[in-house]
Design a protein around this motif. Sequence first.
Motif, PDB file in Angstrom:
ATOM      1  N   CYS B 150       0.718  -1.198   0.083  1.00  0.00           N
ATOM      2  CA  CYS B 150      -0.045  -0.085  -0.186  1.00  0.00           C
ATOM      3  C   CYS B 150       0.897   1.236   0.092  1.00  0.00           C
ATOM      4  O   CYS B 150       0.460   2.166  -0.584  1.00  0.00           O
ATOM      5  N   LEU B 151       2.112   1.128   0.542  1.00  0.00           N
ATOM      6  CA  LEU B 151       2.884   2.493   0.810  1.00  0.00           C
ATOM      7  C   LEU B 151       3.007   3.238  -0.354  1.00  0.00           C
ATOM      8  O   LEU B 151       3.009   4.631  -0.257  1.00  0.00           O
ATOM      9  N   HIS B 152       3.312   2.747  -1.542  1.00  0.00           N
ATOM     10  CA  HIS B 152       3.569   3.344  -2.777  1.00  0.00           C
ATOM     11  C   HIS B 152       2.437   4.328  -3.253  1.00  0.00           C
ATOM     12  O   HIS B 152       2.826   5.635  -3.926  1.00  0.00           O
ATOM     13  N   CYS B 153       1.314   4.001  -2.789  1.00  0.00           N
ATOM     14  CA  CYS B 153       0.105   5.028  -3.143  1.00  0.00           C
ATOM     15  C   CYS B 153      -0.201   5.737  -1.728  1.00  0.00           C
ATOM     16  O   CYS B 153      -0.497   7.020  -1.851  1.00  0.00           O
ATOM     17  N   ASN B 169      -5.668   9.117 -10.596  1.00  0.00           N
ATOM     18  CA  ASN B 169      -6.810   9.897 -10.528  1.00  0.00           C
ATOM     19  C   ASN B 169      -8.028   9.173 -10.534  1.00  0.00           C
ATOM     20  O   ASN B 169      -8.172   8.286 -11.426  1.00  0.00           O
ATOM     21  N   PRO B 170      -8.911   8.975  -9.407  1.00  0.00           N
ATOM     22  CA  PRO B 170      -8.701   9.521  -8.358  1.00  0.00           C
ATOM     23  C   PRO B 170      -7.540   9.353  -7.445  1.00  0.00           C
ATOM     24  O   PRO B 170      -7.105   8.228  -7.468  1.00  0.00           O
ATOM     25  N   HIS B 171      -7.039  10.266  -6.605  1.00  0.00           N
ATOM     26  CA  HIS B 171      -5.842  10.127  -5.907  1.00  0.00           C
ATOM     27  C   HIS B 171      -6.255   9.254  -4.767  1.00  0.00           C
ATOM     28  O   HIS B 171      -7.533   9.043  -4.163  1.00  0.00           O
ATOM     29  N   PRO B 172      -5.223   8.422  -4.366  1.00  0.00           N
ATOM     30  CA  PRO B 172      -5.274   7.498  -3.050  1.00  0.00           C
ATOM     31  C   PRO B 172      -5.817   8.300  -1.709  1.00  0.00           C
ATOM     32  O   PRO B 172      -5.753   9.512  -1.443  1.00  0.00           O
ATOM     33  N   ARG B 173      -6.742   7.583  -1.006  1.00  0.00           N
ATOM     34  CA  ARG B 173      -7.509   7.705   0.146  1.00  0.00           C
ATOM     35  C   ARG B 173      -6.424   8.307   1.082  1.00  0.00           C
ATOM     36  O   ARG B 173      -5.444   7.675   1.443  1.00  0.00           O
ATOM     37  N   ASP B 174      -6.510   9.564   1.770  1.00  0.00           N
ATOM     38  CA  ASP B 174      -5.698  10.229   2.867  1.00  0.00           C
ATOM     39  C   ASP B 174      -6.575   9.580   4.081  1.00  0.00           C
ATOM     40  O   ASP B 174      -7.699  10.249   4.419  1.00  0.00           O
ATOM     41  N   TYR B 175      -6.309   8.603   4.745  1.00  0.00           N
ATOM     42  CA  TYR B 175      -6.775   8.278   5.999  1.00  0.00           C
ATOM     43  C   TYR B 175      -7.144   9.249   7.139  1.00  0.00           C
ATOM     44  O   TYR B 175      -7.653   9.065   7.969  1.00  0.00           O
TER      45      TYR B 175
END
Lengths: 296, 418
Positions: B150-153, B169-175
């Motif tokens: 997951c780290l790379h995104c 796009n859409p950009h990865p979720r910011d938790y």
Amino acid sequence: MQKFWSILFGGTMLGALLLFVVSPFVGWWLPRNVATFGGDIDWLYYLILIITGFFFILTEAILAIALWRFAGRPGHKAVYQHGNHKLELVWTVVPGVILLVLAIVQIRVWADVKFQKNMPSRDGATQQIEVLAKQWEWRIRYPSSARMADWEKNPEAALDFGQNPHEDDLYMPNELHIWKGQSDNVNRVLVHLKTQDVIHSFFLPHLRLKQDALPGKMIPVWFAVTDHNTEPDPNSQEPRWLESETWELACAEFCGTRHSLMRGKLFVHKDKADFLKWLNYAEAEQNRHQAPLAAR
Amino acid sequence: MIACWPVKKTSRALIWTISLLLLAMLITGCDLDGYPDDLRYPSRMDPLAIEKPKEDASDYDRPGEFPNVLFAGLPEKQRRDILRDPSELTPTGELIFTDEQRATLDQELAQMFGTPANPTAELGNSELVRLLKLDAETLKHGSALYRQQCLHCHGLSGDGRGATAPWVNPHPRDYRQGIFKFTSSGQDEGSRKPRKYDLLRTLREGVEGTSMPSFRLLPDEDLEALASYVIHLSMRGEIEFQVIKAILTGTMEGKLERSIKEDYVPLVIGNWQNAQNSMIKPPTYPAEDMKAEEEREKYLKASIERGFGMFNRAQPEGGKKSAGCLGCHTDFGRRSAYKYDAWGTVVKPADLTIGMYRGGRRPVDLYWRVHSGINGVTMPASSSNLSPDEVWDIVNFLRVLPYPKMREKYGIKLEQPR
């Protein structure tokens, strides 16, 4: 010490050759072939391997010997050689002829695997699936069991499967399910291969099958298998692989950071009945109107 | 021996360097175990999106521009008000969020959540740890997997700013905002958290139409550990987010340490805990009990017609409801306008004619989307307006909308896209 380079190059090549010779005995070789056309492809592979292997050893040996024999010696002046017209002609014409022979020999196999006119028809007699590659997964669309039942009555209805998804089609990421069929009636599978973003390559090593997926194109791919690797799991609704029969689907074209993890599993069911059992289960999951209690 | 190679001095140095590098690569190998022990979660430096604007966005962001274009297109003053920089200064030129406060916050977070190599959830709530499997062993396993998968995104701290983030796009979720789009929990919007099951569903199925792939091939215990670790990152990030937001907006009360422990930690973990047992259980699907094919068909035909009507009415007419879909899903979503989401990026309401459903394609998934909306974007809940049976009507309509033969069968006219 002037012979250093000949020893280095000769030694490296000898090591590489040894590694190559032992690899079949330690499991670093082609996986088991289970495709109907796999034998033909393997035969071509070995033919090319023998020819190129022979010339590889020959040329590397000449290189190492020349390095040894003509290494620089203090006090000796190098001789200027303009070239040898006859020799150059030989090493151009001989590979040319070999290439031409290979090109002619492989036509039949190539036509069998890749020509659209030799592919299974798009009617109801064929198992059709759509494979959509994307960074980084395979999203596979199967006709629903109702649609397949309809095809049995009306084979013509299957012609539009590739262009026309139905509301009850099953979408399943990373799991490619097919069935084996009988020896007198092999199940010929037709894959409609697409990609959502960049170039990917649909690679089934056990089937000796590789096909690039190109953006904006739908490329047909076909295969048929000679053996199965899947059985129902008594402890689960999902089927499982037989012991040590781990048949993989992989991406064979570098497609981004997660390319090496873009994989899938190939499940070949023993017969159509087993396949339909799985299909019915997966359909029921996709048609849930109620949330399941378990966390999956 | 190498000293007498027939090569020049500079080349010799080059050969040495290359061989040593190759040797170093061989010895160290490819490390799949996890993060180095001395690595710490970075302190939050990037701006906080504290509000979701009502205006439409004018344009999407171009590849490579994220995250420097959050709320791009808004008037500069408005943008400054809702995108707050942690290093903002007071009119007298001092930091609002002081270095001292930052150090205290970082220390508190490190005590609760550990480091990337040894993540913990020391929250004084063993019930929550058991419920969400936040024990140190599971989190450590999850952290190692997260680093690989997951780290790379999604980035080290779950900030959605990994190396590939600007390019997808859409950009990865910011938790770190504690918001997840696709949930099935019955909390109010704002405090709504996903059930762990929702995260597992996303992991198993991927998010169709985006760069989030399916992780179906990982064993169940790995997925469970990944979901635990994502919850860990989200809790850590949200506590940090809420505290910095309160300081910047001047709503922080009392001593910082007390406030973190007594206000923000209970708030965040309480929401997570409440979510777990609050699944929205759709009432029985009306056609569930209908045995006869004819009866089912009759129900479907009427239901789809009602759903189509509610979807297609901009205003209630003659006692018939409008579901208010057209406000955003213009022309069934084929001409949707760009919108801002709670993270400051630009999104587009779904095109409902292509049969691609990011939150899952099961009827129950669509029910949850229509019933309670999508968190962090403009899709609102419809539960105050529509009855459960009416939600099913909309779902039934949406499920046939993308398919020409079904549209024909149920009399749905879809004009050519304008």
